[in-house]
Design an enzyme around this catalytic site. Structure first.
Site, PDB file in Angstrom:
ATOM      1  N   GLU A 161       0.712  -1.298  -0.140  1.00  0.00           N
ATOM      2  CA  GLU A 161       0.035  -0.070  -0.024  1.00  0.00           C
ATOM      3  C   GLU A 161       0.676   1.356   0.009  1.00  0.00           C
ATOM      4  OE1 GLU A 161      -2.541  -0.702   3.259  1.00  0.00           O
ATOM      5  OE2 GLU A 161      -3.927  -1.866   2.119  1.00  0.00           O
ATOM      6  N   GLU A 166      -6.732  -6.995  -1.840  1.00  0.00           N
ATOM      7  CA  GLU A 166      -6.898  -7.438  -0.140  1.00  0.00           C
ATOM      8  C   GLU A 166      -8.573  -7.278  -0.047  1.00  0.00           C
ATOM      9  OE1 GLU A 166      -3.000  -5.897   1.893  1.00  0.00           O
ATOM     10  OE2 GLU A 166      -4.953  -5.288   2.727  1.00  0.00           O
TER      11      GLU A 166
END
Length: 875
Positions: free
Chosen positions: A483, A549
């Site tokens: 991320e 995710e």
């Protein structure tokens, strides 16, 4: 070199076992002793003398962390059980010296022959260390970096009598971080080049020593004057290929570093042999020098290709690489290789990256992975079991999350074996490295954005790990971090220097949910949600087109909970009154909200955990079916957060830390089948998803319902065919199903049969009544099933039959157990589980694995929602 090399993939190196002319490599993995630094007054030169006394030192676990050794010596309680972790001193408060330890190993070794060389290799130490052998310090300056290998030529320092002592002092990371409950604690753990989760995360409590220790293998290697290092084997598989067919040639390119450790010039030949072909090149090396040697290209005719799981075989070849000097091998490596090519392209329709293997596009069905064990207690056997579970879930990719580590060669060997592609993050995460404002963090975003402190160490570690792992066919992608991209200088070093020089064969994602992976027009962070969702949500809500995710709940059954929870803490969560036991909270429980209520009042913890399995199955089946229903339209892939836990957590797991599967695994297995019939609960359509490369023909689609008494109604039966690599809608049945389920719910049975009337796929849904309650299931009458079990080698086949005239035998769990104490045997692998058997039908479940062969007196436990618990003798 072949002209298509720049888009080729890498051949696998599945082992680092060297077969030298003198003696094979061996591992220093037993007989270690350790002592805390403040208890030792001598220096490294003295401690590494074989005469230095070690009275009072305790046995050490190597590979392992300091905490592993303390645990194995019963100096601390099991941090995975109950609240024990709270009773272990945390390094932030106890100080770094508390977990600074000496490790000592005595071993026998001498150099042989005039040019014989002996090498000492460390594959991973966290975080710093100084190394001494027989009174000599081997490293000129303290080594730092959890992900940087070390190699030392110890030939000059070996004792003439062969009695040697190795002494290593291991220092914790310079910055240990405050475990304040944030993601990575206060974030400062990311100032090091090491694992970030050790300061705690939302799925784990902090590891008290921050995983300080000699955490990976220590090996001795014996060679002649010239050593082979870091071979690089690349394959090109041009064009579109088909599994199971005769193949056009593939092209093999091999290179390796060779090091002359002697003080004289050496001329010789580097060669490799593959499939009876030998290719070589003459090499001249100056004294004490190294060179990279590119060998001639091999045209491999009719190659056996490596395919991801579900698409074809995982073919592997034997290859031998040797350096020959004066007619004798100076060093040799025996390796296995796999041949495949991975391409990516941008799908403009979905706005996301699309993956192809050997010219065939692959819909990515993946699982996010942290690491095998939070204390770094790794083993080849555990890796094999965990990766096999992922293959059994019909997944084709595992993503290694960036707050952990670059996974070990043994993990990649298992992925090569079972056909799991690997998406490898490097070691940073947006949580610690400054993507968001976070009041739990000690330093501001601008400071955290520049973590780690030592950029050069990070860059050097990246280069080293690329060399270590670049040859595995399962390794499909590199990624800058979780991320977040690395700081600019690190990012450009990876993208513009390291990968072009060391591995041109894999796509590099700048970070795990970047626009280069998935163009997120919906906004947000580009991933999630992570909590329980209505089943319809997975079908109707359009999320990110390649979601890195997304997940749900994952509590195991009561047997699983009892392994790490005291009996007094086995208390049902009270969602309505927002009450959850402290141990559940400590183990990071994700609420099931009010989902249990649809199944009626839960009387006790056993019923609650069994009902949780129904919810688990439904959640993960729906997740993968919903994504598959929109493949190539909304999505090119999905990765589930997460499929496993390296600690005893109560969230996101298909099996528990002890390798006991729960219903998440089998719901996901069903929803992920390569050829699968399914029901869209939003549109009320029967659909078929076909992940294969070829059209499926001559399939009979059978749609039935069963009421709570076991009476069936045939809604339709028709022959169908379905296109390759896609999903097709066939017929609307919503009105009929809604009418049948309105009063007390109904079972919906979807089956695909071939022309021999064999079941190709079956999918059974339990449908709620018109009020959203499973009222019929609450009144389901007992089913008297017939059971038999028969052994054949390392397999047990269990057959369950439900006679005609009975109700549905619903949701039956099979477990292989010890005959004496009835405890589950782990790990074993079930061809299916939590199965439902219709009246007049039977099913056979195969139980396999090495443990099956070892437990010849085992029983099979069976119980279901309306099938009483019973034990079956294995014949």
């Amino acid at each position: 070199m072949h002209r298509t090399l720049k888009i080729t993939s890498v051949l696998l190196l599945t082992t680092f076992l060297k077969l030298s002319a003198q003696q094979p490599d061996y591992e220093l993995n037993s007989g270690w002793q350790c002592q805390q630094v403040n208890s030792v007054k001598a220096n490294g030169e003295a401690i590494s003398s074989p005469s230095y006394p070690l009275q009072g030192w305790m046995p050490a676990t190597v590979p392992g962390t300091v905490l592993t050794s303390l645990l194995d010596n019963k100096q601390v309680p099991d941090p995975f059980y109950g609240m024990n972790n709270q009773h272990i001193p945390d390094i932030y408060y106890a100080g770094r010296d508390h977990y600074t330890y000496w490790f000592v190993k005595d071993f026998k070794e001498t150099a042989t022959g005039p040019d014989g060389q002996v090498w000492l290799h460390f594959r991973g130490v966290n975080d710093g260390c100084d190394i001494f052998l027989n009174g000599h310090k081997l490293n000129a300056s303290t080594h730092f970096g959890a992900y940087l290998r070390q190699s030392y030529n110890i030939t000059p320092f070996l004792a003439k009598n062969g009695q040697n002592r190795l002494a290593v002092i291991v220092y914790p990371a310079p910055v240990v971080g405050d475990p304040n409950g944030g993601q990575g604690g206060d974030g400062t753990i990311a100032r090091n080049v090491g694992p970030q989760y050790t300061a705690g995360w939302d799925w784990i409590q902090p590891m008290r020593d921050r995983n300080t220790g000699i955490w990976d293998k220590v090996t001795i290697e014996k060679t002649g004057a010239v050593r082979i290092k870091d071979p690089h084997v690349v394959t090109s598989v041009p064009g579109q290929r088909w599994p199971g067919q005769a193949q056009a040639p593939a092209f093999i390119d091999v290179a390796a570093d060779v090091e002359n450790a002697s003080g004289k010039a050496i001329s010789g030949m580097l060669r490799y042999t593959m499939e009876g072909n030998t290719l070589s090149k003459a090499v001249s090396l100056k004294p004490n020098s190294s060179a990279t040697v590119q060998l001639p290209e091999l045209t491999l005719k009719q190659p056996r290709l490596w395919w991801p799981a579900g698409y074809g075989e995982q073919a592997l070849y034997k290859v031998k690489i040797e350096f020959i000097a004066n007619g004798q091998p100076s060093d040799a490596e025996s390796v296995e290789v796999g041949v495949r090519e991975i391409q990516t392209s941008w799908n403009a329709h979905t706005g996301s990256r699309e993956v192809a293997v050997n010219g065939q596009k692959i819909f990515i069905k993946g699982g996010d992975w942290i690491t095998s064990d939070a204390l770094f207690r790794f083993s080849k056997e555990r890796y094999d079991a965990e990766v096999r579970f992922h293959r059994d879930m019909n997944l084709n990719l595992i993503r290694i999350w960036g707050g952990s580590l670059t996974e070990r060669p043994e993990f990649f060997e298992a992925c090569d074996k079972y056909g799991l592609l690997v998406f490898q993050d490097f070691w940073m995460s947006g949580d610690c490295n400054g993507r968001w404002v976070d009041p739990m963090k000690k330093e501001d975003q601008w400071t955290r954005r520049q973590y780690p402190d030592d950029h050069r160490l990070f860059i050097n570690s990246i280069a080293d790990q690329v060399k270590l792992l670049r040859n595995y066919p399962s390794l499909a992608f590199w990624c800058g971090g979780n991320e977040i991209t690395p700081p600019p200088d690190i990012f450009h070093a990876i993208r513009d220097s390291i990968l072009p020089a060391l591995d041109q064969t894999r796509y590099f994602f700048d970070y795990s949910n970047s626009d280069s992976m998935s163009y997120n027009t919906l906004g947000g962070n580009g991933d999630g949600p992570y909590s329980i969702q209505p089943v319809e949500h997975f079908w109707s809500f359009k999320t990110f087109p390649f979601n890195s995710e997304v997940g749900s709940v994952g509590v195991g059954d009561l047997v699983s909970l009892r392994r790490f929870m005291p009996e007094e803490n086995l208390v049902m969560p009270d969602y309505r009154n927002k009450k959850t036991d402290a141990v559940w909270e400590y183990h990071k429980y994700i609420p099931y909200e009010n989902y249990h209520e649809a199944y009626g009042k839960q009387k006790n913890i056993e019923q609650w955990t069994n009902t949780a399995q129904l919810i688990n199955y439904d959640q993960y089946r729906a997740l993968m079916e919903g994504f598959s229903a929109h493949m190539w339209d909304w999505y090119t892939g999905v990765i589930i957060w997460k499929t496993q836990n390296p600690w005893t957590a109560l969230r996101g797991q298909m099996y528990d830390y002890y390798l006991d599967p729960n219903a998440c695994l089998y719901g996901l297995r069903t929803g992920s089948k390569p050829l699968h019939v399914m029901y869209d609960p939003v549109e009320g359509m029967v659909e078929i998803v076909n992940n294969h490369f070829q059209r499926a023909r001559d399939l009979m689609l059978e749609v039935k319902t069963y009421d709570m008494q076991g009476h069936d109604s045939l809604l339709t039966q028709l022959f169908v065919e379905t296109a390759a690599a896609g999903t097709q809608k066939y017929l609307p049945i919503k009105a009929a199903v809604d009418a049948l389920r309105s009063r007390e719910g109904v079972f919906l049975s979807l089956r695909l049969l071939n022309l021999d009337k064999q079941v190709v796929d079956e999918n059974i849904y339990w449908m709620a009544d018109e009020k959203g309650q499973y009222s019929g299931l609450q009144q389901l009458k007992p089913a008297s099933v017939q059971l038999s079990a028969r052994r054949s080698g390392q397999e047990v086949a269990v057959t369950i039959s439900n006679p005609a005239g009975q109700p549905v035998a619903f949701f039956n769990r099979f477990s292989l157990v010890n005959a004496g104490d009835k405890q589950r045997i782990l790990p074993v692998f079930y061809s299916d589980n939590y199965i439902t058997v219709m009246p007049g039908d039977s099913k056979t479940v195969t139980i396999s694995g090495a443990q099956v062969g070892k437990h010849t007196a085992a029983l099979v436990e069976v119980y279901g929602e309306n099938v009483k618990q019973q034990y079956v003798t294995v014949r």
